[in-house]
Design an enzyme around this catalytic site. Structure first.
Site, PDB file in Angstrom:
ATOM      1  N   TRP A 183       5.823  -6.406  -4.978  1.00 21.62           N
ATOM      2  CA  TRP A 183       5.708  -7.763  -4.449  1.00 21.62           C
ATOM      3  C   TRP A 183       4.481  -8.431  -5.042  1.00 21.62           C
ATOM      4  O   TRP A 183       3.531  -7.752  -5.481  1.00 21.62           O
ATOM      5  CB  TRP A 183       5.634  -7.739  -2.912  1.00 21.62           C
ATOM      6  CG  TRP A 183       4.414  -7.063  -2.334  1.00 21.62           C
ATOM      7  CD1 TRP A 183       4.309  -5.758  -1.945  1.00 21.62           C
ATOM      8  CD2 TRP A 183       3.131  -7.660  -2.088  1.00 21.62           C
ATOM      9  NE1 TRP A 183       3.050  -5.488  -1.471  1.00 21.62           N
ATOM     10  CE2 TRP A 183       2.299  -6.647  -1.533  1.00 21.62           C
ATOM     11  CE3 TRP A 183       2.597  -8.936  -2.269  1.00 21.62           C
ATOM     12  CZ2 TRP A 183       0.967  -6.867  -1.167  1.00 21.62           C
ATOM     13  CZ3 TRP A 183       1.264  -9.165  -1.909  1.00 21.62           C
ATOM     14  CH2 TRP A 183       0.472  -8.152  -1.362  1.00 21.62           C
ATOM     15  N   GLU A 190     -10.961  -7.168   1.730  1.00 20.06           N
ATOM     16  CA  GLU A 190     -10.048  -6.949   0.609  1.00 20.06           C
ATOM     17  C   GLU A 190     -10.565  -7.598  -0.671  1.00 20.06           C
ATOM     18  O   GLU A 190     -10.398  -7.061  -1.771  1.00 20.06           O
ATOM     19  CB  GLU A 190      -8.658  -7.503   0.944  1.00 20.06           C
ATOM     20  CG  GLU A 190      -7.960  -6.817   2.108  1.00 20.06           C
ATOM     21  CD  GLU A 190      -7.378  -5.459   1.747  1.00 20.06           C
ATOM     22  OE1 GLU A 190      -7.464  -5.063   0.567  1.00 20.06           O
ATOM     23  OE2 GLU A 190      -6.834  -4.799   2.641  1.00 20.06           O
ATOM     24  N   GLU A 195      -4.155  -3.097  -4.894  1.00 18.64           N
ATOM     25  CA  GLU A 195      -4.994  -3.639  -3.823  1.00 18.64           C
ATOM     26  C   GLU A 195      -5.406  -5.081  -4.104  1.00 18.64           C
ATOM     27  O   GLU A 195      -5.623  -5.861  -3.168  1.00 18.64           O
ATOM     28  CB  GLU A 195      -6.240  -2.766  -3.658  1.00 18.64           C
ATOM     29  CG  GLU A 195      -5.978  -1.403  -3.066  1.00 18.64           C
ATOM     30  CD  GLU A 195      -5.883  -1.451  -1.547  1.00 18.64           C
ATOM     31  OE1 GLU A 195      -6.353  -2.435  -0.948  1.00 18.64           O
ATOM     32  OE2 GLU A 195      -5.341  -0.497  -0.957  1.00 18.64           O
ATOM     33  N   HIS A 217      -3.817  -7.961  -2.215  1.00 20.70           N
ATOM     34  CA  HIS A 217      -4.043  -8.163  -0.788  1.00 20.70           C
ATOM     35  C   HIS A 217      -4.997  -9.324  -0.529  1.00 20.70           C
ATOM     36  O   HIS A 217      -4.717 -10.230   0.262  1.00 20.70           O
ATOM     37  CB  HIS A 217      -4.590  -6.886  -0.150  1.00 20.70           C
ATOM     38  CG  HIS A 217      -3.696  -5.703  -0.311  1.00 20.70           C
ATOM     39  ND1 HIS A 217      -4.073  -4.419   0.029  1.00 20.70           N
ATOM     40  CD2 HIS A 217      -2.422  -5.598  -0.784  1.00 20.70           C
ATOM     41  CE1 HIS A 217      -3.089  -3.584  -0.214  1.00 20.70           C
ATOM     42  NE2 HIS A 217      -2.075  -4.274  -0.720  1.00 20.70           N
ATOM     43  N   GLU A 256      -8.238   4.414   4.298  1.00 20.82           N
ATOM     44  CA  GLU A 256      -6.927   3.824   4.054  1.00 20.82           C
ATOM     45  C   GLU A 256      -6.089   3.813   5.332  1.00 20.82           C
ATOM     46  O   GLU A 256      -5.343   2.869   5.586  1.00 20.82           O
ATOM     47  CB  GLU A 256      -6.183   4.580   2.947  1.00 20.82           C
ATOM     48  CG  GLU A 256      -6.761   4.374   1.557  1.00 20.82           C
ATOM     49  CD  GLU A 256      -6.391   3.026   0.957  1.00 20.82           C
ATOM     50  OE1 GLU A 256      -5.894   2.129   1.674  1.00 20.82           O
ATOM     51  OE2 GLU A 256      -6.600   2.853  -0.250  1.00 20.82           O
ATOM     52  N   THR A 291      -7.335   0.965   7.433  1.00 19.03           N
ATOM     53  CA  THR A 291      -6.830  -0.295   6.901  1.00 19.03           C
ATOM     54  C   THR A 291      -5.370  -0.514   7.297  1.00 19.03           C
ATOM     55  O   THR A 291      -4.970  -1.612   7.680  1.00 19.03           O
ATOM     56  CB  THR A 291      -6.961  -0.305   5.371  1.00 19.03           C
ATOM     57  OG1 THR A 291      -8.300  -0.017   5.005  1.00 19.03           O
ATOM     58  CG2 THR A 291      -6.573  -1.656   4.802  1.00 19.03           C
ATOM     59  N   ASP A 349       1.478  -1.173   2.035  1.00 21.02           N
ATOM     60  CA  ASP A 349       0.745  -0.711   0.849  1.00 21.02           C
ATOM     61  C   ASP A 349      -0.338   0.289   1.241  1.00 21.02           C
ATOM     62  O   ASP A 349      -0.517   1.332   0.605  1.00 21.02           O
ATOM     63  CB  ASP A 349       0.079  -1.894   0.148  1.00 21.02           C
ATOM     64  CG  ASP A 349       0.934  -2.488  -0.952  1.00 21.02           C
ATOM     65  OD1 ASP A 349       2.101  -2.090  -1.081  1.00 21.02           O
ATOM     66  OD2 ASP A 349       0.434  -3.363  -1.677  1.00 21.02           O
ATOM     67  N   GLU A 350      -1.101  -0.055   2.272  1.00 20.04           N
ATOM     68  CA  GLU A 350      -2.196   0.809   2.694  1.00 20.04           C
ATOM     69  C   GLU A 350      -1.672   2.162   3.156  1.00 20.04           C
ATOM     70  O   GLU A 350      -2.292   3.204   2.917  1.00 20.04           O
ATOM     71  CB  GLU A 350      -2.995   0.140   3.816  1.00 20.04           C
ATOM     72  CG  GLU A 350      -3.538  -1.248   3.504  1.00 20.04           C
ATOM     73  CD  GLU A 350      -4.607  -1.260   2.426  1.00 20.04           C
ATOM     74  OE1 GLU A 350      -4.897  -0.206   1.835  1.00 20.04           O
ATOM     75  OE2 GLU A 350      -5.170  -2.339   2.180  1.00 20.04           O
ATOM     76  N   HIS A 407      -0.951   4.217   0.098  1.00 22.26           N
ATOM     77  CA  HIS A 407      -2.205   4.689  -0.499  1.00 22.26           C
ATOM     78  C   HIS A 407      -2.826   5.794   0.349  1.00 22.26           C
ATOM     79  O   HIS A 407      -3.393   6.757  -0.184  1.00 22.26           O
ATOM     80  CB  HIS A 407      -3.177   3.523  -0.658  1.00 22.26           C
ATOM     81  CG  HIS A 407      -2.695   2.479  -1.604  1.00 22.26           C
ATOM     82  ND1 HIS A 407      -3.181   1.186  -1.622  1.00 22.26           N
ATOM     83  CD2 HIS A 407      -1.747   2.522  -2.582  1.00 22.26           C
ATOM     84  CE1 HIS A 407      -2.559   0.492  -2.557  1.00 22.26           C
ATOM     85  NE2 HIS A 407      -1.681   1.285  -3.155  1.00 22.26           N
TER      86      HIS A 407
END
Length: 394
Positions: free
Chosen positions: A95, A138, A176, A179, A229, A232, A261-262, A265
């Site tokens: 994305w 971020e 990242e 974000h 992570e 987050t 996403d976090e 990760h």
């Protein structure tokens, strides 16, 4: 992540918020990584420069890992390629911020912006304080890439190294980077925040850097990133839920997408630490205990807007009050990692390793006893003005 993020407030006379109050000495001679992993380490005394915001910086320890431990990470190159890089997504399948924002090439752009602003108008100021704090954290991404690139044995030696560790660091940063871009543009279009004050805050934070006390040591560094992570992921997940409750489904989608996403990760970093527990359990459990004794400080700990010397504490109190990131979350993350890495079941440890194992396995109840007090302090805290929202009080 921002190896990120977000707010946990544990106020005490000697403790910065976003960190636990000291339950032991800062650096235990028993659990300190120096006991087993320090070779020719250096202690660097930081000197305050005129540019620096008014924050205390502790004495820094560097290069605490001996050469034989560095060789372990070199030997894990192929393993990292097969087990860590798989948690990256191809750019063409990823994305991008524009997927969630008004289309500037569309004739309906102004109508789309108007709709965004109307939705944002229904969201309270305290939510925006937390969302700005998340965004600022971020946006300080250059600091986090720099920190990761200090870790001995896994750093990107050239800036374009083909090693698996270097590829991960660069690609993680690239993922990242979206974000902060997305949250920044949303906040700009919302009209609810003072973007110039926010932009100053970002500049201050990047300039201040960060020192999570990982000592250029990937044992410590990967414990930190595993914890951070997940923090987050939880924080963005909560802002998604709150946005949905306030009726902004698009903002909820934005925050939820970042949280996903976090989470991905987090999976990669916890897998690295899991491997270290498998091949070198004694050093890894010592690292785990060392980081928990130091307390996991959040990347935005040095946040400053040019006005408020206690901005981090004030932001943390709002996040605690809203339940975005709390003392309970801190304890939950610790419990999750202890379980995920089967720390209680480790065998064959040295005497120091056994004490470290006992410490981390028994720490969570102590943290949870602080939750009620932390929550009460957050609720009793006086309303404070935030420059991010034109000095309105929350």
């Amino acid at each position: 992540m921002a190896l990120k993020l977000n707010a946990i407030t544990f106020q005490s006379p000697t403790c910065t918020s976003f960190a636990l109050p000291p339950v032991a000495t800062l650096r235990s001679p028993i659990f300190c990584m120096a006991s087993t992993l320090r070779s020719a380490s250096k202690v660097v005394k930081t000197v305050k420069k005129p540019f620096s915001p008014p924050h205390e910086v502790h004495v820094q320890v560097t290069h605490s890992m001996p050469q034989e431990k560095i060789e372990i990470f070199k030997a894990l190159e192929d393993w990292a390629e097969d087990n860590v890089l798989i948690h990256l997504k191809p750019v063409e399948k990823s994305w991008q911020p524009q997927d969630f924002l008004p289309d500037p090439s569309s004739d309906e752009f102004h109508d789309q912006v108007k709709e965004l602003r109307e939705r944002a108008r229904e969201i309270p100021d305290d939510y925006f304080v937390v969302l700005v704090g998340d965004m600022v954290t971020e946006e300080a991404l250059p600091t986090y890439q720099t920190m990761l690139n200090t870790l001995d044995g896994v750093r990107d030696e050239t800036g374009a190294s083909p090693t698996s560790w270097a590829i991960w660091n660069r690609a993680w940063t690239a993922e990242e980077n979206r974000h902060g871009d997305l949250l920044n543009k949303y906040l700009y279009l919302s009209g609810r925040v003072d973007m110039r004050q926010i932009e100053k805050t970002i500049q201050y934070l990047i300039g201040s850097g960060m020192d999570p006390q990982t000592e250029n040591n990937p044992y410590l560094g990967f414990i930190y990133t595993s914890f951070q992570e997940r923090a987050t992921f939880l924080s963005h997940g909560t802002t998604a839920r709150l946005a949905r409750e306030h009726g902004d489904l698009k903002l909820a989608q934005i925050c939820g997408t970042i949280a996903a996403d976090e989470k991905r990760h987090e999976t990669a970093y916890t897998k690295i630490s899991e491997k270290l527990f498998e091949i070198d359990p004694d050093a890894t459990v010592l690292a785990f205990a060392d980081m928990m004794r130091k307390k996991i400080s959040m990347p935005a700990r040095l946040v400053y807007d040019g006005r408020d010397d206690n901005l981090f504490d004030n932001f943390s109190a709002v996040a605690q009050r809203l339940g975005v990131y709390t003392a309970k979350d801190y304890a939950d993350i610790l419990d999750h990692l202890v379980s995920r890495w089967n720390v209680a079941s480790l065998t064959g440890l040295s005497a120091e390793g056994q004490r470290a194992q006992e410490y981390v396995c028994e720490l969570s109840p102590r943290i949870r006893r602080l939750e009620e007090r932390a929550q009460a302090r957050a609720k009793q805290r006086s309303r404070m003005p935030f420059s991010w929202i034109y000095d309105r009080e929350v």
